[in-house]
Design a protein around this motif. Structure first.
Motif, mmCIF file in Angstrom:
data_model
loop_
_atom_site.group_PDB
_atom_site.id
_atom_site.type_symbol
_atom_site.label_atom_id
_atom_site.label_comp_id
_atom_site.label_asym_id
_atom_site.label_seq_id
_atom_site.Cartn_x
_atom_site.Cartn_y
_atom_site.Cartn_z
ATOM 1 N N TYR A 22 -3.858 -0.113 -2.562
ATOM 2 C CA TYR A 22 -2.867 -0.852 -1.697
ATOM 3 C C TYR A 22 -3.951 -1.803 -0.797
ATOM 4 N N TRP A 136 4.867 -1.284 -4.045
ATOM 5 C CA TRP A 136 4.057 -0.330 -2.871
ATOM 6 C C TRP A 136 5.127 -0.028 -1.933
ATOM 7 N N SER A 185 -4.947 -3.199 -8.512
ATOM 8 C CA SER A 185 -3.955 -2.668 -7.546
ATOM 9 C C SER A 185 -2.826 -2.526 -8.116
ATOM 10 N N CYS A 189 -1.232 1.358 -8.337
ATOM 11 C CA CYS A 189 0.304 1.463 -8.017
ATOM 12 C C CYS A 189 0.864 2.269 -8.826
#
Length: 486
Positions: A22, A136, A185, A189
């Protein structure tokens, strides 16, 4: 530090490392949308090109969030996280490829000829950004309020460290680094979503309306600050501030604010009072506009930094409140977050467009026009502060507030079977079915909230939905209906 141990209790060290994804996403956002760092690979693009790129990004976000609002009520959170990540990565990859092609031709054709390609790339940038943001959001919805608050603040601290390292890289490396950060990312995730037990999301109209009624004030405040942020970024782009100075000022000011928000959460035992933070965020953002006519570009973009800080603080608080609402109500994360993000991105779009066409009017020698705009925005901020006053809900929503005489708490299979039969016949959601059993045992809304570890208001929203579906008006009628059901 006990708060950190509580947050990560039962979580493997590898999963904690995945949560750092994140922070990588936040760095990608800083580079692409909060500053023209990614576009430095083009050299001196000019404020006009950067503005058009941001407009395309925000427009794509709005489209994605509106689509998700339309489909999230019927979509199941059981959809494959791998499929969602692939779609997200595909949209972003298209944006990176198109933008990279524009960079390659920057030295051979006029910049004006590349603008359509940059806008096209910005559309895919925005779509990929919106999709991973919602992924997220789904992950953050597995946390309670304190855990979400700590997770977001720690991620912001880590992102500032990584962003500082990124600013030391040469300009041609910015776009490739941004791509690496985004895809890393996205992969992290997926790992985070696979590691956490998914929320059994369910849509209920009364619960959804209740959640919006509780969140509209912070949504409004964040939207106002997003408008101011978009406008200020365009005004700052007209100033003669070196990018490095712009970045350093933002890094220092953001670090100070994030640490100030993080320390109380680590050492104070009480539940964080997030709503009160807006009383700081709103004047902080307005201060950026009030300083602008006085210092212009003399303090390395401090006026812009103040405006962006107000938006940062408000966005963090709103994100945590949304995550807690998802955790509490079991509403689809994509639905609740999309409603909020549509508001804030539409406001940012409005500020960006106003700045794009009118920022040139806010010249250093034109203080009168600037002062009028600043006073108007400041008054809007003060009005918003008034709206954030806490209002206690009156009445319990259960008759005249008197507790009905509870029947004996029956723990056998008979009650559960009758409730299950009623739930199936009347189309109750899993959460409503669970609450129906507690109502059949004579529990009040407060008692049910303590049993299920959710807010009392959330239980009341579910109870309202149960009453509508069962066509009853009180808990006594529910109990009577259960007792006479076959």
């Amino acid at each position: 530090m006990n708060r950190l141990r509580e947050m990560f209790a039962g979580i493997r060290a590898r999963d904690v490392a995945f949560m750092g994804g994140y922070a990588l996403y936040l760095v990608f956002g800083y580079m692409s949308f909060e500053s023209p760092t990614v576009l430095t690979s083009l050299g001196q693009t000019g404020a006009h090109v950067e503005s058009l790129f941001l407009v395309a990004v925000v427009a794509a976000r709005l489209v994605v969030y509106l689509v998700m609002m339309a489909v999230a009520r019927r979509a199941s959170n059981r959809s494959s996280s791998l499929t969602a990540i692939v779609v997200c990565a595909g949209a972003a990859a298209t944006g990176f490829v198109v933008t990279r092609m524009a960079f390659q031709f920057a030295g051979y054709v006029p910049l004006e000829a590349l603008v359509p390609w940059l806008v096209f790339g910005g559309l895919f940038f925005g779509a990929g950004d919106a999709l991973i943001n919602l992924l997220w959001a789904r992950f953050c919805g597995t946390f309670d309020l304190r855990q979400a608050y700590l997770f977001v603040l720690l991620s912001n601290v880590a992102s500032l460290v990584v962003y500082f390292l990124v600013t030391l890289l040469p300009s041609p490396a910015m776009l490739p680094v941004g791509a690496v950060l985004f895809f890393a990312s996205a992969w992290f995730c997926k790992k985070c979503l696979d590691a956490r037990a998914p929320i059994a999301e369910e849509y209920s109209a009364p619960v959804f309306k209740g959640a919006l009624s509780a969140l509209w004030r912070p949504m409004l405040g964040t939207a106002i600050l997003s408008f101011m942020s978009g406008l200020m970024l365009q005004v700052s782009a007209r100033q003669d501030i070196p990018l490095a100075t712009f970045q350093q000022t933002a890094l220092v000011t953001q670090a100070v604010v994030i640490v100030a928000l993080l320390l109380p959460a680590l050492f104070v035992k009480s539940r964080p009072s997030l709503g009160s933070v807006y009383k700081v965020a709103l004047p902080l953002s307005a201060a950026g506009f009030l300083l602008l006519p006085l210092i212009w570009n003399g303090v390395g973009g401090l006026a812009n930094a103040c405006a962006q800080l107000g938006t940062l603080v408000a966005s963090i608080i709103l994100w945590c409140m949304l995550a807690n609402a998802v955790h509490d109500t079991k509403l689809p994360a994509a639905l609740l977050f999309s409603c909020s993000l549509v508001c804030t991105n539409a406001a940012r779009m409005a500020g960006t467009l106003l700045g794009l066409f009118k920022a040139d009017s806010f010249g250093q020698g034109n203080l009168e026009l600037t002062a009028v705009a600043l006073v108007a925005v400041y008054l809007v901020a003060m009005v918003s502060m008034f709206l954030f006053k806490d209002k206690k809900l009156e009445g319990s929503g259960e008759g005249d507030g008197k507790a009905a005489m509870p029947v004996a708490e029956r723990q056998g299979d008979a009650l559960a079977d009758r409730c299950a039969s009623l739930a199936q016949a009347h189309g109750l959601t899993p959460r409503e079915s669970e609450i129906l059993v507690h109502l059949g045992q004579g529990r009040t809304a407060r008692a049910v909230s303590e049993k299920l570890v959710v807010s009392e208001n959330t239980v009341k929203y579910h109870i309202k939905s149960i009453y509508q579906k069962l066509d009853v008006h009180s808990r006594d009628e529910v109990i009577d209906l259960i007792e006479h059901s076959e």
